[in-house]
Design an enzyme around this catalytic site. Structure first.
Site, short mmCIF file in Angstrom:
data_model
loop_
_atom_site.label_atom_id
_atom_site.label_comp_id
_atom_site.label_asym_id
_atom_site.label_seq_id
_atom_site.Cartn_x
_atom_site.Cartn_y
_atom_site.Cartn_z
CD GLU A 116 -3.01 -1.20 0.30
OE1 GLU A 116 -3.08 -0.29 -0.55
OE2 GLU A 116 -3.81 -2.15 0.36
CG HIS A 140 -4.63 -0.31 5.73
ND1 HIS A 140 -6.01 -0.20 5.64
CD2 HIS A 140 -4.32 -1.52 5.19
CE1 HIS A 140 -6.49 -1.30 5.07
NE2 HIS A 140 -5.49 -2.10 4.79
CG HIS A 142 -7.25 -5.71 7.70
ND1 HIS A 142 -6.53 -6.77 7.17
CD2 HIS A 142 -7.05 -4.67 6.86
CE1 HIS A 142 -5.93 -6.38 6.05
NE2 HIS A 142 -6.21 -5.12 5.85
CD GLU A 170 -13.77 11.36 25.20
OE1 GLU A 170 -14.33 12.11 25.99
OE2 GLU A 170 -12.74 11.67 24.59
CG HIS A 211 -9.46 -3.87 2.77
ND1 HIS A 211 -8.78 -3.98 1.59
CD2 HIS A 211 -8.51 -3.89 3.73
CE1 HIS A 211 -7.48 -4.09 1.83
NE2 HIS A 211 -7.30 -4.02 3.12
O1 2HA Z 1 -1.87 -7.05 3.73
O2 2HA Z 1 -3.63 -4.80 4.51
O3 2HA Z 1 -4.43 -3.78 2.22
C1 2HA Z 1 -1.66 -5.71 3.68
C2 2HA Z 1 -2.96 -5.04 3.53
C3 2HA Z 1 -3.38 -4.67 2.19
ZN ZN Z 2 -5.56 -4.08 4.17
#
Ligand code: 2HA
Ligand code: ZN
Length: 273
Positions: A116, A140, A142, A170, A211
């Site tokens: 990314e 980033h 998940h 909050e 995602h």
């Molecule tokens: O595995 O999260 O979006 C890496 C990621 C790709």
């Molecule tokens: Zn990801």
């Protein structure tokens, strides 16, 4: 100073580990990048190797020409960052056109920056410009509850912001601008990078349907705290929705207005309607 003794490196590693401990990083999921301050680079310059090849970023980021970043590696597990930062992470610099990068430290066993990287750098470029250089962290991950909500809520900024704001007092304090939402797209692509950038012009957090989430912040604590707050609110939403189909009571417009007055917040008007 040794790279591993630098304060920003310790904070980077701690944040990666916090993300793992909170369950946001299954396997090699997620990625983190930090725009290093010149004075921080100055302290560790002796450990930098400057003879490696220049590689294409896959995006053009002239606003970051000559900047230095610490980034997690593609295929690397956040689980291993704390025990092995030198293999799981690296320090890169950008050339003076903002189209190529060189690895200066880390990725010791032949690794490369996150898949990314184009999205991270495009977002750094926007946030650097927009905040006058204040924002330095792009993250980033998940988080499960937030991802779960992308299957049941309309994929709009308003639906997510309105769902998440009232769940904890909050929330409007931590993300007064609201949250951006993108439909499902192929990750690692230029398309998702540019779409995320468009949303980042308005928000510090952007959800990728089915995602995960991308956040931006001025330091590690602020960026992680934003993600943590959003995911906790999503967890509360999942619990509420599991108990009963609708809320019996909620935070109302007058409550938001009172909160804004007390904390001197400018809450985005479009989400109060
Ligand atoms: O595995 O999260 O979006 C890496 C990621 C790709
Ligand atoms: Zn990801």
């Amino acid at each position: 100073m040794k790279v591993l003794d630098a304060k920003f490196v310790k904070e980077f590693v701690d944040m990666a580990d916090d993300g793992y401990t909170n369950g946001y990083h299954e396997r090699n999921g997620g990625n983190l990048s930090y725009r290093i301050k010149p004075e921080e680079m100055y302290e560790i310059v002796y450990e930098m190797k400057t003879d490696r090849e220049w590689m294409d970023i896959g995006a053009s980021v002239p606003g970051l020409a000559g900047d230095y970043f610490m980034v997690t590696g593609t295929g690397r597990f956040f689980h291993h960052v704390k025990e092995d930062p030198e293999n799981t992470c690296g320090i890169i610099r950008l050339d003076d056109t903002g189209t190529k990068f060189q690895i200066l430290w880390g990725f010791a066993d032949g690794g490369r920056p996150t898949s990314e990287l184009p999205t991270h750098l495009l977002n750094h470029q926007i946030k650097k410009e927009q905040t006058g250089g204040k924002h330095r962290v792009i993250y980033h991950c998940h988080p499960a509850n937030l991802i779960a909500l992308t299957f049941v809520l309309p994929l709009t900024d308003a639906a997510f912001t309105k769902e998440l704001w009232p769940n904890m007092t909050e929330c409007p304090v931590v993300f007064p601008d609201g949250i951006g939402v993108l439909p499902w797209m192929v990750c690692g692509s230029m398309e998702i990078g540019l779409a995320t950038c468009e949303k980042m012009k308005q928000y510090d957090a952007v959800i990728w349907a089915h995602h995960g989430v991308f956040v931006s912040g001025e330091n590690f604590d602020i960026a992680f705290g934003l993600c943590h707050t959003i995911e906790k609110s999503a967890e509360i939403a999942v619990k509420i929705r599991s108990m009963q189909p609708t809320r019996r009571q909620t935070m109302t417009r007058p409550m938001f207005e009172a909160l804004a007055k007390a904390f001197n917040l400018k809450l985005a008007e479009k989400f109060l309607r």
